[in-house]
Design a protein around this motif. Structure first.
Motif, mmCIF file in Angstrom:
data_model
loop_
_atom_site.group_PDB
_atom_site.id
_atom_site.type_symbol
_atom_site.label_atom_id
_atom_site.label_comp_id
_atom_site.label_asym_id
_atom_site.label_seq_id
_atom_site.Cartn_x
_atom_site.Cartn_y
_atom_site.Cartn_z
ATOM 1 N N GLU A 8 0.823 -1.204 0.000
ATOM 2 C CA GLU A 8 0.000 0.000 0.000
ATOM 3 C C GLU A 8 0.858 1.256 0.000
ATOM 4 N N ARG A 9 1.968 1.227 0.724
ATOM 5 C CA ARG A 9 2.849 2.400 0.769
ATOM 6 C C ARG A 9 3.429 2.693 -0.609
ATOM 7 N N ASP A 10 3.817 1.638 -1.329
ATOM 8 C CA ASP A 10 4.397 1.812 -2.665
ATOM 9 C C ASP A 10 3.991 0.637 -3.546
ATOM 10 N N PRO A 11 2.875 0.764 -4.270
ATOM 11 C CA PRO A 11 2.413 -0.352 -5.109
ATOM 12 C C PRO A 11 3.333 -0.658 -6.281
ATOM 13 N N TYR A 12 4.376 0.163 -6.487
ATOM 14 C CA TYR A 12 5.314 -0.079 -7.579
ATOM 15 C C TYR A 12 6.578 -0.794 -7.102
ATOM 16 N N ALA A 13 6.686 -1.058 -5.803
ATOM 17 C CA ALA A 13 7.846 -1.777 -5.275
ATOM 18 C C ALA A 13 7.783 -3.242 -5.710
ATOM 19 N N THR A 14 8.884 -3.752 -6.221
ATOM 20 C CA THR A 14 8.909 -5.129 -6.736
ATOM 21 C C THR A 14 9.764 -6.070 -5.903
ATOM 22 N N THR A 15 10.603 -5.523 -5.013
ATOM 23 C CA THR A 15 11.403 -6.357 -4.130
ATOM 24 C C THR A 15 11.367 -5.778 -2.719
ATOM 25 N N LEU A 16 11.593 -6.638 -1.736
ATOM 26 C CA LEU A 16 11.577 -6.196 -0.346
ATOM 27 C C LEU A 16 12.397 -7.169 0.498
ATOM 28 N N GLU A 17 13.268 -6.614 1.319
ATOM 29 C CA GLU A 17 13.969 -7.416 2.305
ATOM 30 C C GLU A 17 13.105 -7.432 3.559
ATOM 31 N N THR A 18 12.650 -8.586 3.958
ATOM 32 C CA THR A 18 11.730 -8.691 5.072
ATOM 33 C C THR A 18 12.152 -9.849 5.967
ATOM 34 N N ARG A 19 11.273 -10.289 6.823
ATOM 35 C CA ARG A 19 11.585 -11.374 7.756
ATOM 36 C C ARG A 19 10.363 -12.281 7.911
ATOM 37 N N VAL A 20 10.600 -13.572 7.904
ATOM 38 C CA VAL A 20 9.540 -14.533 8.186
ATOM 39 C C VAL A 20 9.404 -14.619 9.700
ATOM 40 N N LEU A 21 8.270 -14.114 10.217
ATOM 41 C CA LEU A 21 8.056 -14.093 11.662
ATOM 42 C C LEU A 21 7.522 -15.415 12.184
ATOM 43 N N GLU A 67 -4.263 -11.382 9.968
ATOM 44 C CA GLU A 67 -2.888 -11.425 9.481
ATOM 45 C C GLU A 67 -2.879 -11.767 7.994
ATOM 46 N N ILE A 68 -1.760 -11.477 7.354
ATOM 47 C CA ILE A 68 -1.615 -11.768 5.921
ATOM 48 C C ILE A 68 -0.793 -13.042 5.775
ATOM 49 N N ARG A 69 -1.408 -14.064 5.236
ATOM 50 C CA ARG A 69 -0.743 -15.346 5.065
ATOM 51 C C ARG A 69 -0.249 -15.502 3.629
ATOM 52 N N HIS A 70 1.024 -15.821 3.512
ATOM 53 C CA HIS A 70 1.643 -16.080 2.212
ATOM 54 C C HIS A 70 1.742 -17.597 2.049
ATOM 55 N N TYR A 71 0.913 -18.169 1.191
ATOM 56 C CA TYR A 71 0.900 -19.619 0.999
ATOM 57 C C TYR A 71 2.006 -19.999 0.020
ATOM 58 N N LEU A 72 2.766 -21.005 0.416
ATOM 59 C CA LEU A 72 4.003 -21.326 -0.282
ATOM 60 C C LEU A 72 3.945 -22.681 -0.976
ATOM 61 N N ALA A 73 4.793 -22.820 -2.019
ATOM 62 C CA ALA A 73 4.891 -24.102 -2.723
ATOM 63 C C ALA A 73 5.564 -25.145 -1.855
ATOM 64 N N SER A 74 6.386 -24.705 -0.896
ATOM 65 C CA SER A 74 7.050 -25.620 0.037
ATOM 66 C C SER A 74 7.362 -24.845 1.312
ATOM 67 N N PRO A 75 7.534 -25.546 2.425
ATOM 68 C CA PRO A 75 7.785 -24.857 3.705
ATOM 69 C C PRO A 75 9.068 -24.027 3.675
ATOM 70 N N LEU A 76 9.098 -23.000 4.531
ATOM 71 C CA LEU A 76 10.230 -22.090 4.599
ATOM 72 C C LEU A 76 10.541 -21.817 6.071
ATOM 73 N N ALA A 77 11.809 -21.681 6.405
ATOM 74 C CA ALA A 77 12.215 -21.440 7.791
ATOM 75 C C ALA A 77 12.018 -19.980 8.173
ATOM 76 N N GLU A 78 11.891 -19.721 9.451
ATOM 77 C CA GLU A 78 11.792 -18.355 9.949
ATOM 78 C C GLU A 78 13.136 -17.649 9.796
ATOM 79 N N GLY A 79 13.056 -16.290 9.730
ATOM 80 C CA GLY A 79 14.277 -15.507 9.612
ATOM 81 C C GLY A 79 14.238 -14.577 8.420
ATOM 82 N N PRO A 80 15.327 -13.862 8.144
ATOM 83 C CA PRO A 80 15.382 -12.912 7.030
ATOM 84 C C PRO A 80 15.091 -13.601 5.691
#
Length: 395
Positions: A8-21, A67-80
């Motif tokens: 919402e802040r920037d709908p044109y952003a295509t990449t983001l460094e985030t963290r799996v909480l 919350e916003i759930r990102h459904y994945l093709a395979s499990p992913l570990a927590e962290g950056p």
């Protein structure tokens, strides 16, 4: 974490460094909760974004239990983790969704038609409006007015307001979601529209590129109006041009003469069909006379390339000429075998019993009652065996 997500802040952003909480699983689907996200969760008629999270495909994004759930093709570990957006899909959705806002505004202001529903489909979008009917002239005016607003390059902006401020704004809205609390997001097309919306939109109407109305259908007392915008309109035109090129080659006619040329071909085909049907009728009469003249009580014939209708017609004519006879007729058509066992009014042949036996020998599916039994088989390899069984059974 910012309370307003990155999409919402920037709908044109295509990449983001985030963290799996946090990670979890819902009905066998692994999902991840992120610190922030550029992927839009399905809502308001706009489909969910797709992308990659830490090298794993994000196949769906949904809001669940706050919350916003990102459904994945395979499990992913927590962290950056690095998050990437499928930009082509997102931009297409932005073009269609912004096009809907503009179309809705023009339909309301020019014709007084309110929008009651919006659907962003995979290939075609639609809105439902309160118009009880819509003429071709209405559609032309509506489309041209939308085109003029696209050319006007009107700025599009989004902001959040308090419920108190919202009541003071001249907002065009179908209402807030049930149970909504807190600030309200408004999307504005300068000089044209102010609406409540949580979706992603373009920076200005010029980025819509074009919007083409495709047709209408009556629904729930109103009208469903179909359209495509942006790149979809260009892709649709490309598909039409490719199709027209193929038709030009087949029909030997320019674009403006394709319909008349096709109509001529259809007329010729219908005339040919009529001639074929007449020839089949003549053929059935000749074959029926020959079969009826045979001395045996059960007569048989095979008609290559004929359908069941032909076999039925042939049987009726034979049995009309000699009600004491029975017929066993077969044909091969469309890669399968057809058979018909039928007996005249005074024939003693046990058609139901023998029909089932023939079906079993041919590996066929079929049925019937009384004096007729018909079916379809993978092939007629056992035809001679079936005929021999009929002969041995008194036929």
């Amino acid at each position: 974490m910012d309370t307003i997500p990155a999409y919402e802040r920037d709908p044109y952003a295509t990449t983001l460094e985030t963290r799996v909480l946090r990670t979890g699983e819902e009905q066998g689907r692994p999902f991840a909760i992120l610190e922030d996200t550029i992927l839009y969760p399905e809502g308001g008629g706009q489909p969910a974004d797709r992308g990659m999270l830490g090298g794993v495909a994000v196949v769906d994004v949904q809001k669940r239990e706050g919350e916003i759930r990102h459904y994945l093709a395979s499990p992913l570990a927590e962290g950056p983790a690095s998050l990437e957006l499928d930009w082509a899909r997102r931009f297409d959705h932005m073009q269609q969704h912004t096009g809907q806002h503009l179309l809705t505004a023009v339909a309301q202001d020019r014709f007084g038609w309110g929008t009651t529903a919006f659907h962003l489909g995979a290939t075609v979008c639609d809105i439902e409006v309160t118009a009880t009917a819509m003429s071709l002239r209405d559609m032309a005016v509506l489309e041209e007015t939308v085109a003029s607003e696209i050319r006007a390059h009107r700025e599009i902006s989004a902001r959040r307001v308090s419920p108190e401020t919202y009541k003071l704004e001249a907002v065009r809205s179908r209402g807030l979601p049930e149970g909504h609390t807190g600030d309200i997001r408004l999307v504005q097309i300068a000089g044209v529209d102010l609406n409540t919306c949580g979706g992603t939109h373009l920076r200005h109407t010029g980025e819509i590129e074009a919007l083409k109305l495709l047709g209408t259908e009556a629904i729930r007392g109103g009208t469903r109006l179909f359209y495509v915008a942006g790149r979809r309109a260009r892709l649709r035109l490309d598909a039409h041009e490719t199709r027209n090129a193929a038709l030009r080659a087949l029909l030997g006619a320019p674009d403006e003469d394709l319909v008349p040329a096709l109509q001529t071909k259809l007329d010729q085909l219908q005339a040919s069909d009529r001639r074929v049907r007449k020839l089949e009728e003549d053929l059935a009469e000749i074959q029926a006379a020959a079969l009826a003249a045979r001395p045996e009580g059960l007569v048989e014939a095979h008609a290559e390339g004929r359908d069941m209708a032909f076999l039925q017609k042939l049987a009726r004519q034979v049995l009309a000429a000699d009600p004491a006879k029975a017929v066993f007729l077969t044909a091969e058509s469309g890669g399968q075998g057809l058979f018909l066992l039928s007996a005249g009014e005074v024939s003693a042949l046990d058609v139901p019993t023998l029909g089932k036996a023939v079906a079993a020998l041919l590996g066929a599916k079929g049925g019937g009652s009384g004096k007729s039994f018909q079916g379809k088989a993978p092939d007629l390899a056992a035809r001679a065996e079936a005929l021999a069984h009929l002969r041995a059974s008194g036929g």
